[in-house]
Design an enzyme around this catalytic site. Structure first.
Site, PDB file in Angstrom:
ATOM      1  N   ASP A  72       0.865  -1.174   0.000  1.00 57.95           N
ATOM      2  CA  ASP A  72       0.000   0.000   0.000  1.00 57.95           C
ATOM      3  C   ASP A  72       0.907   1.231   0.000  1.00 57.95           C
ATOM      4  O   ASP A  72       2.065   1.160   0.414  1.00 57.95           O
ATOM      5  CB  ASP A  72      -0.893  -0.035   1.244  1.00 57.95           C
ATOM      6  CG  ASP A  72      -1.643   1.260   1.462  1.00 57.95           C
ATOM      7  OD1 ASP A  72      -2.352   1.709   0.548  1.00 57.95           O
ATOM      8  OD2 ASP A  72      -1.497   1.843   2.564  1.00 57.95           O
ATOM      9  N   ASP A  74      -0.219   5.093   0.746  1.00 60.71           N
ATOM     10  CA  ASP A  74      -0.468   6.157   1.714  1.00 60.71           C
ATOM     11  C   ASP A  74      -0.268   5.690   3.149  1.00 60.71           C
ATOM     12  O   ASP A  74      -0.930   4.754   3.609  1.00 60.71           O
ATOM     13  CB  ASP A  74      -1.892   6.696   1.556  1.00 60.71           C
ATOM     14  CG  ASP A  74      -2.099   7.391   0.218  1.00 60.71           C
ATOM     15  OD1 ASP A  74      -1.107   7.665  -0.471  1.00 60.71           O
ATOM     16  OD2 ASP A  74      -3.270   7.645  -0.136  1.00 60.71           O
TER      17      ASP A  74
END
Length: 319
Positions: A72, A74
Site C-alpha cells: 500500500d 499512503d
C-alpha cells in the site's frame, strides 16, 4: 490523472465494478512495469553505481520467483496521502483555485488527525481531482507528476518500509505498489523507488486525454484484492508465498490474500486484527497517531489546518 483512491470503506465482497477496477489496474500495472524494466536496463548499461544492501531478513526467501510483494502507498510507504501532495503541486501550477485546495487539505487533515478515511471527505477529494484533470493530456500530467514527486513526496518516504521493499528486490522478487492513488502517480513513485510497477486507480482517457471518469471504481478495499489476484494470475505467482504490507484495515482483503501479511504503521482496527491473527507488525512513526508526524500545510493554509483540528476535536466530543 484520476484520483482518488477514496471509496467508502464499507464491508462488502467484491462487486462487478471492483473486479473491473482490479482487472484494469492489473493490466495498466503490467504495461507500466515493462516500460520501467526497459528504463532500468538502459540505465544499468550506462551506470555502475553500487548501493549498500540492507541486512538480510529471515523473509523473503532468496530466489523464490513465484513470490512477490505488494505495498500500500499512503501512510505505508509514504507519509500522508499521495493525492493530496499531487493536488498541492497542481495548485502551485494554477490548475485550480484556492477553494479546491481547501477541499484537498480538509480531507488530508482529517486523515492525519482522526486517523480514519472518512467516506464523505475522500469522495469529495476524488470528485474534485477528477474534475481538475478532465480535458488534460495524460502525458502532461505524467510530466508534472515527476516534478511534484521531487517537490512534495521524495522526503516523505518511510525509510523502514523502503528497506522492506528493497529486501524483496534483493531476493530477486518483484515489488508492486497497490494504491487508490492514480496509476500514473503510483507508477512515478514506483519508478523513483526502483520498484517493479504499480497497481492504481485507472482514469478513463480517449486519445490520450482524460474524460473525467474512472474505469470501474477507485482501487480501494476489495478492489485492491481483485487487482492483486488478477496480477498474480497473469504473472504466475503463488499468493501463499507472497507478502503484502498496509497501514489500513480497509486493506484487510488484500492482506488476507497472501501468506505473509504485514501491518505497517497500522490504524487501530488493523492493529487489533493483526494481533489476533499473529500477523507481523512494524511501526515507523514517532508516535501512535499519524497526527504526531505533522500536517503538511500548503501556502496560506495554516489557519485551515488549525480549524480542521478544532473540527475533528468537536466531532469526537459529539461521538
Amino acid at each position: 490523472m484520476a484520483a482518488l483512491g477514496w471509496l467508502t470503506p464499507r464491508r462488502r465482497s467484491a462487486t462487478a465494478r471492483s473486479v473491473l477496477a482490479g482487472e484494469a489496474a492489473a493490466e495498466a500495472a503490467r504495461k507500466s512495469s515493462l516500460q520501467l524494466e526497459r528504463e532500468r536496463e538502459e540505465a544499468a548499461a550506462t551506470a555502475t553505481t553500487e548501493t549498500e544492501a540492507p541486512a538480510e531478513p529471515e523473509f523473503p526467501v532468496v530466489g523464490d520467483m513465484r513470490a512477490a510483494a505488494f505495498f500500500d502507498l499512503d501512510n505505508t510507504v509514504m507519509q500522508g496521502a499521495a493525492i493530496f501532495h499531487f493536488g498541492r503541486g497542481l495548485y502551485k501550477r494554477k490548475f485550480f483555485q484556492r477553494r479546491e485546495l481547501a477541499r484537498f487539505a480538509w480531507a488530508q487533515a482529517w486523515f492525519r488527525i482522526a486517523g480514519v478515511e472518512d467516506p464523505d471527505h475522500m469522495q469529495d477529494a476524488r470528485d474534485s481531482a477528477l474534475s481538475i484533470v478532465k480535458g488534460h493530456r495524460v502525458s502532461e500530467l505524467m510530466s508534472i507528476g515527476e516534478e511534484i514527486y521531487d517537490e512534495y513526496m521524495a522526503d516523505r518516504i518511510w525509510p523502514g518500509t523502503r528497506g522492506l521493499a528493497q529486501a524483496h528486490l534483493d531476493a530477486g522478487q518483484k515489488v508492486w505498489l497497490v494504491t487508490a492513488a492514480p496509476v500514473e502517480t503510483a507508477t512515478i513513485i514506483a519508478r523513483r523507488l526502483g520498484l517493479t510497477g504499480a497497481l492504481g486507480t485507472v482514469a478513463e482517457s480517449v486519445d490520450g486525454v482524460y474524460t473525467g471518469k474512472l474505469v470501474g471504481e477507485p482501487l480501494h478495499g476489495p478492489a485492491k484484492a481483485e487487482a492483486v489476484r488478477a496480477l498474480a494470475a497473469a504473472e504466475g505467482l503463488d499468493l501463499a508465498r507472497c507478502a503484502a504490507y498496509s497501514d489500513s484495515h480497509n486493506d484487510i482483503p488484500m492482506l488476507s490474500l497472501v501468506g505473509h501479511p504485514y501491518a505497517i504503521n497500522p490504524d487501530t482496527k488493523l492493529r487489533k486484527h493483526a494481533k489476533d491473527r499473529d500477523w507481523r507488525l512494524r511501526d515507523y512513526r514517532t508516535g501512535r497517531k499519524a497526527a504526531k508526524v505533522g500536517i503538511p500545510a500548503a501556502a496560506g493554509l495554516g489557519a485551515l489546518a488549525g480549524g480542521t483540528a478544532a473540527a475533528v476535536a468537536l466531532h469526537r466530543r459529539r461521538h
